[in-house]
Design an enzyme around this catalytic site. Structure first.
Site, PDB file in Angstrom:
ATOM      1  N   ALA A 143       0.928  -1.277   0.088  1.00  0.00           N
ATOM      2  CA  ALA A 143       0.077   0.046  -0.083  1.00  0.00           C
ATOM      3  C   ALA A 143       0.934   1.248  -0.033  1.00  0.00           C
ATOM      4  CB  ALA A 143      -1.113   0.112   1.129  1.00  0.00           C
ATOM      5  N   ASP A 210      -3.360 -13.356  -3.345  1.00  0.00           N
ATOM      6  CA  ASP A 210      -2.729 -12.116  -3.452  1.00  0.00           C
ATOM      7  C   ASP A 210      -1.446 -11.782  -3.081  1.00  0.00           C
ATOM      8  OD1 ASP A 210      -3.602  -9.145  -2.968  1.00  0.00           O
ATOM      9  OD2 ASP A 210      -2.901  -9.571  -0.947  1.00  0.00           O
ATOM     10  N   LYS A 214       1.725 -10.159  -5.304  1.00  0.00           N
ATOM     11  CA  LYS A 214       2.897  -9.115  -5.028  1.00  0.00           C
ATOM     12  C   LYS A 214       4.291  -9.787  -5.347  1.00  0.00           C
ATOM     13  CE  LYS A 214      -0.553  -6.981  -1.957  1.00  0.00           C
ATOM     14  NZ  LYS A 214      -1.154  -6.978  -0.519  1.00  0.00           N
ATOM     15  N   GLY A 329      -5.632  -0.357   3.792  1.00  0.00           N
ATOM     16  CA  GLY A 329      -6.490   0.745   4.418  1.00  0.00           C
ATOM     17  C   GLY A 329      -6.406   1.831   3.435  1.00  0.00           C
TER      18      GLY A 329
END
Ligand code: NAP
Length: 352
Positions: A143, A210, A214, A329
């Site tokens: 993120a 996921d 990455k 987030g």
């Protein structure tokens, strides 16, 4: 901006709060000229009023139409155009190459492009180079944490990557950090789901896909021509629950608790904790799996949905470089997309 969900919506609020300041103090004149989701779009010749974009979008009579949106964004009278893909759509990533070739820069937290087939990955970069446009995606891994830039900085300055490993999924971090032996795996998964920390279908997180995406993105940054199939992935979704509906899955998950409970108690007996870790070495050997760590290991002290990435390199050998912090987030992810936007402005000549 395409996508008005958690990330797109938060980014628009962050832009609204900073846009005047950036114009006054940095001389950067950002104008949001279009916003679109799956249903509707709103377009403005000069710029949209970011205090009212939600009302304007819901009142808009324009149904979402990708082609006219793109034509509008790429206006001939403006010096630069950038499209922010804040969706998780694989359909949009299929258009990236043509957008770059028509002169649009792209910024995205969407992993689907970089984790797709390698031939398409290479072709996209060739298009960006040929048309001198930028494709920025720092938020694909960790993120808002500086993972991709850090890796590039190491490689471009001649360091040699020996191993990258870490807790790369905010969701799996939360689940493993919360398993204290008092509650079963299924109970923690259900809690994470109800808190909105998992994908709507938690199997997308628990299958390890996921994390594998990455790892592939990091491998390709390292110059390795790898496909997703090369990652050895340990799935935490039992075979007989792969076809169930989400509700069926959540309700029957408990019958598979035993396996994880056994792993957890054996780790605890040895003074260790469990973490779901992705790892890649210099030969491109990649794995995503449950591992146990002693309590004094950096991975053991994680809390909440923290990510941690350890870069072991020729320069950072006995003491790896560690990047750690919230890895999911809306605020941190949108902030990372915004930082990519400012980076783009600098590349395009914005004053320092
Ligand atoms: N949430 C995080 O913490 C986080 C962290 C890192 C990366 N990301 C990535 O950021 C991206 C966005 O995540 P999110 O949490 O914001 O998702 P989200 O809340 O589900 O929002 C997705 C948005 O994309 C729109 N959309 C989907 N497909 C579209 C299409 N084909 N055309 C136009 N609009 C489309 C949806 O439209 P509707 O509103 O009409 O449904 C929605 O507004 C994903 O790629 C995700 O993996 C998220």
């Amino acid at each position: 901006v395409i996508g008005t969900g958690l990330i797109g919506g938060t980014l628009l609020s962050q832009l609204q709060a900073r846009i005047e300041e950036l114009k006054r103090h940095r001389g950067i004149d950002f104008r949001v000229r279009g916003i679109m989701n799956t249903r509707k779009m709103v377009l403005a010749d000069r710029h949209l009023n970011l205090e009212r974009w939600r009302d304007e979008l819901s009142a808009s009579s324009k149904t979402a139409d990708l082609e006219s949106f793109i034509n509008h964004v790429n206006a001939a009278h403006l010096p630069h155009a950038v499209l922010i893909d804040a969706t998780g759509s694989a359909e949009l990533t299929g258009h990236y190459e043509s957008w770059l070739s028509t002169g649009i820069n792209i910024i995205t937290p969407n992993k689907k492009s970089n984790a797709g087939p390698f031939a398409a990955y290479r072709s996209l970069r060739e298009a960006a180079r040929k048309h001198q446009r930028y494709f920025l995606y720092e938020t694909n891994v960790g993120a808002g944490l500086p993972i991709i830039q850090t890796l590039r900085g190491l490689i471009d300055t001649g360091d040699e990557i020996i191993k990258i490993e870490g807790v790369l999924s905010g969701t799996l971090s939360y689940i493993f950090n919360s398993m204290d032996g008092r509650r079963g795996f299924s109970e923690v998964v259900r809690e994470a789901h109800s808190l909105g920390l998992t994908e709507p279908d938690p199997r997308e997180d628990l299958s390890g896909v996921d994390v594998a995406r990455k790892l592939i993105i990091l491998a390709r940054e390292m110059g390795l021509e790898k496909e997703m199939e090369a990652v050895r992935v340990e799935s935490m979704v039992a075979e007989d629950l792969r076809a169930a509906t989400v509700d069926e899955y959540l309700n029957t998950l408990g019958k598979h608790d035993q396996k994880i409970t056994a792993l957890l108690s054996s780790a605890r007996d040895n003074g260790q904790v469990l973490r779901y870790v992705g790892a890649i070495d210099s030969n491109g050997d990649m794995s995503a799996r449950i591992r146990s760590y002693p309590l004094d290991h950096a991975f053991a002290s994680l809390t909440g949905s923290d990510n941690i990435v350890s870069f072991q390199t020729a320069r950072y050998n006995s003491q790896p470089m560690i990047v750690r912090g919230p890895g999911a987030g809306p605020e941190v992810t949108a902030g990372g997309v915004f930082a990519d936007l400012l980076r783009l402005a600098s590349f395009l000549g914005a004053p320092q």
